[in-house]
Design an enzyme around this catalytic site. Structure first.
Site, PDB file in Angstrom:
ATOM      1  CG  HIS A  33      -1.931  -1.044   1.288  1.00  0.00           C
ATOM      2  ND1 HIS A  33      -1.889  -2.070   2.197  1.00  0.00           N
ATOM      3  CD2 HIS A  33      -3.046  -1.244   0.534  1.00  0.00           C
ATOM      4  CE1 HIS A  33      -2.938  -2.851   2.008  1.00  0.00           C
ATOM      5  NE2 HIS A  33      -3.646  -2.381   1.009  1.00  0.00           N
ATOM      6  NE  ARG A 184      -9.001 -11.847   2.300  1.00  0.00           N
ATOM      7  CZ  ARG A 184      -9.554 -10.887   1.584  1.00  0.00           C
ATOM      8  NH1 ARG A 184      -8.844 -10.313   0.637  1.00  0.00           N
ATOM      9  NH2 ARG A 184     -10.788 -10.490   1.821  1.00  0.00           N
TER      10      ARG A 184
END
Length: 277
Positions: A33, A184
């Site tokens: 990110h 995840r």
């Protein structure tokens, strides 16, 4: 970094932002990110990041309630990365009538690859991204290539709807052993984390076969599925597709992408590699 929680405040902030780059996320931020934020900084005067866990893109039995919410840590990372603003609406702000009656419906590709295993997922993605684009009104938006099908859906949507937004693809961030960075990954046990790079190794094996001239896509795909299954993975798909359209690839095509999704324990991992030959 300014934290903005309402649509009205976001629109007011946008008026003074100049050329604006946007990074939409669901939070639980990692280095992948932050690479998007870095890419965004190179594109515009100001960078706004959104954090919103979008219920519409989670299917029945998926991890909406369990999805990690790490707001304070995310804010610290965004400040360090140089984000100018964080748009952090709650569900009531973004979906004031609770039910979303008008949705953005992607074409048939939404039902293939990940869409075949997550019905309605890309409708939810396209709808919330459209809402966020309408609220934030960016000039540029950065999306990671790790979610290759999502990137394709967003690029095609912007083109078809004539949205005045440039979509900037950003290369997949990877750990030292090749595992694609993903929120995840935090679900993996230590043993599963050691096993997880097998997915990337199989993609690279297919890439090497394609670059060596192989036209037998089915054999390359099956070899990868067999290797993953033998190691205890539950394979959703391993496929060679056209890179620009995500349609079925045919022998002799030059721009390809190899995509895979498989479950390791309870964690579903996805990855891809572009192959231009």
């Amino acid at each position: 970094m300014e934290i903005i929680r309402s649509v009205a405040a976001m629109r007011a902030w946008r008026k003074q932002a100049g050329k604006l780059a946007f990074v939409p996320t669901m939070g639980n931020l990692h280095e992948g990110h932050l690479a998007l934020v870095k890419a965004a900084r190179e594109q515009a005067d100001k960078v706004v990041v959104s954090i919103f866990v979008n219920r519409l893109q989670f299917g029945q039995g998926e991890d909406f309630d369990a999805y990690p919410r790490t707001f304070e840590s995310d804010c610290d990372k965004l400040r360090t990365a140089g984000a100018d603003a964080l748009f952090f609406p709650d569900e009531r702000e973004l979906y004031p009538r609770v039910r979303q009656d008008f949705n953005v419906e992607p074409p048939h590709i939404q039902n293939e690859l990940c869409g075949a295993f997550r019905p309605g997922h890309f409708r939810g993605v396209a709808t919330v991204v459209t809402k966020l684009f309408n609220i934030v009104q960016p000039d540029v938006a950065c999306f990671g290539k790790k979610d290759y099908q999502q990137l394709h859906v967003i690029q095609a949507m912007v083109d078809d709807l004539n949205s005045p937004i440039a979509i900037v693809p950003v290369d997949t961030g990877r750990a030292g052993d090749g595992l694609a960075l993903s929120s995840r990954n935090g679900y993996l046990s230590a043993e599963e984390r050691a096993e997880a790079p097998r997915l990337y190794r199989n993609l690279t094996a297919i890439r090497d076969g394609l670059l060596a001239g192989s036209q037998d896509y089915a054999a390359l795909e099956q070899s990868a599925r067999d290797d993953l299954s033998a190691a205890g993975w539950v394979v959703d798909y391993v496929e060679v597709r056209q890179a620009d359209t995500l349609e079925i690839a045919h022998a002799g095509e030059k721009r390809l992408v190899v995509l895979a999704a498989a479950r390791l324990g309870k964690t579903r991992l996805i990855d891809n590699i572009e192959v231009f030959r």
